[in-house]
Design a protein around this motif. Structure first.
Motif, PDB file in Angstrom:
ATOM      1  N   GLY A 164      82.858  43.755  27.405  1.00  0.00           N
ATOM      2  CA  GLY A 164      82.784  43.849  28.859  1.00  0.00           C
ATOM      3  C   GLY A 164      84.055  43.363  29.531  1.00  0.00           C
ATOM      4  O   GLY A 164      84.528  43.961  30.494  1.00  0.00           O
ATOM      5  N   LEU A 206      86.637  46.039  29.181  1.00  0.00           N
ATOM      6  CA  LEU A 206      86.363  47.142  30.102  1.00  0.00           C
ATOM      7  C   LEU A 206      86.734  46.748  31.532  1.00  0.00           C
ATOM      8  O   LEU A 206      87.182  47.575  32.324  1.00  0.00           O
ATOM      9  CB  LEU A 206      84.885  47.529  30.012  1.00  0.00           C
ATOM     10  CG  LEU A 206      84.457  48.808  30.699  1.00  0.00           C
ATOM     11  CD1 LEU A 206      85.213  50.008  30.162  1.00  0.00           C
ATOM     12  CD2 LEU A 206      82.965  49.011  30.506  1.00  0.00           C
ATOM     13  N   HIS A 247      83.183  53.281  28.231  1.00  0.00           N
ATOM     14  CA  HIS A 247      81.872  52.681  28.506  1.00  0.00           C
ATOM     15  C   HIS A 247      80.849  53.156  27.479  1.00  0.00           C
ATOM     16  O   HIS A 247      80.071  52.362  26.951  1.00  0.00           O
ATOM     17  CB  HIS A 247      81.418  53.028  29.923  1.00  0.00           C
ATOM     18  CG  HIS A 247      80.115  52.418  30.282  1.00  0.00           C
ATOM     19  ND1 HIS A 247      78.935  53.124  30.253  1.00  0.00           N
ATOM     20  CD2 HIS A 247      79.789  51.158  30.662  1.00  0.00           C
ATOM     21  CE1 HIS A 247      77.947  52.320  30.596  1.00  0.00           C
ATOM     22  NE2 HIS A 247      78.433  51.134  30.855  1.00  0.00           N
TER      23      HIS A 247
END
Length: 153
Positions: free
Chosen positions: A47, A50, A97
């Motif tokens: 995460g 990202l 994702h």
């Protein structure tokens, strides 16, 4: 007793307005509850990676990453604001994702909720979101969250 929810600093996206703006936004909460603590750490790192692309994500108003540490079933996720649902769907379909979703598909439980809010100021939105993540308010089940003063029609 509930464990503390830690969050990253608010990170504005390219669609953020300095004053918070008056236009409605789409709010999305995701939660990943890992089956094993090691997987929780790995998804959190994914995460964060990202999040690096966030400032270039079209339609992104802003986001927080969050986590609740625990020895048995740690939880983590994101809270993101979007100009509209179409921009959120564009992000969900991005290859980077999808790679994360596929990598952790069978390693925990994932849930999310999305609603439209007339409020787009992060300092105002974090309160109701934090109540949901802390279990003080129920996790939203429907397409719209009926929170007075926060959710739009």
């Amino acid at each position: 007793m509930s464990r503390p929810i830690w969050s990253s600093p608010w990170q504005p996206g390219p669609a953020a307005e300095p004053s918070g703006g008056a236009d409605p936004v789409t709010v999305n909460i995701t939660e990943f509850t890992a089956h094993r603590p090691l997987d929780a750490a790995k998804v959190l790192v994914a995460g964060v990676m990202l999040r690096r692309t966030w400032p270039r994500t079209a339609g992104a108003v802003g986001m927080w990453l969050w986590m609740e540490a625990g020895p048995l079933r740690p939880r983590s996720g994101s809270v993101s604001l979007w100009r509209d649902r179409a921009r959120l769907q564009d992000f969900v379909g991005r290859p980077d994702h999808l790679r994360i979703v596929r990598a952790f598909r069978d390693k925990g439980d994932l849930r999310s909720a999305t609603w439209t809010s007339s409020e787009s100021r992060p300092d105002v939105l974090w309160g109701p979101v934090h109540r949901i993540l802390s279990g003080l308010d129920p996790w939203p089940l429907g397409p719209e969250v009926p929170e007075e003063g926060v959710a739009g029609p």
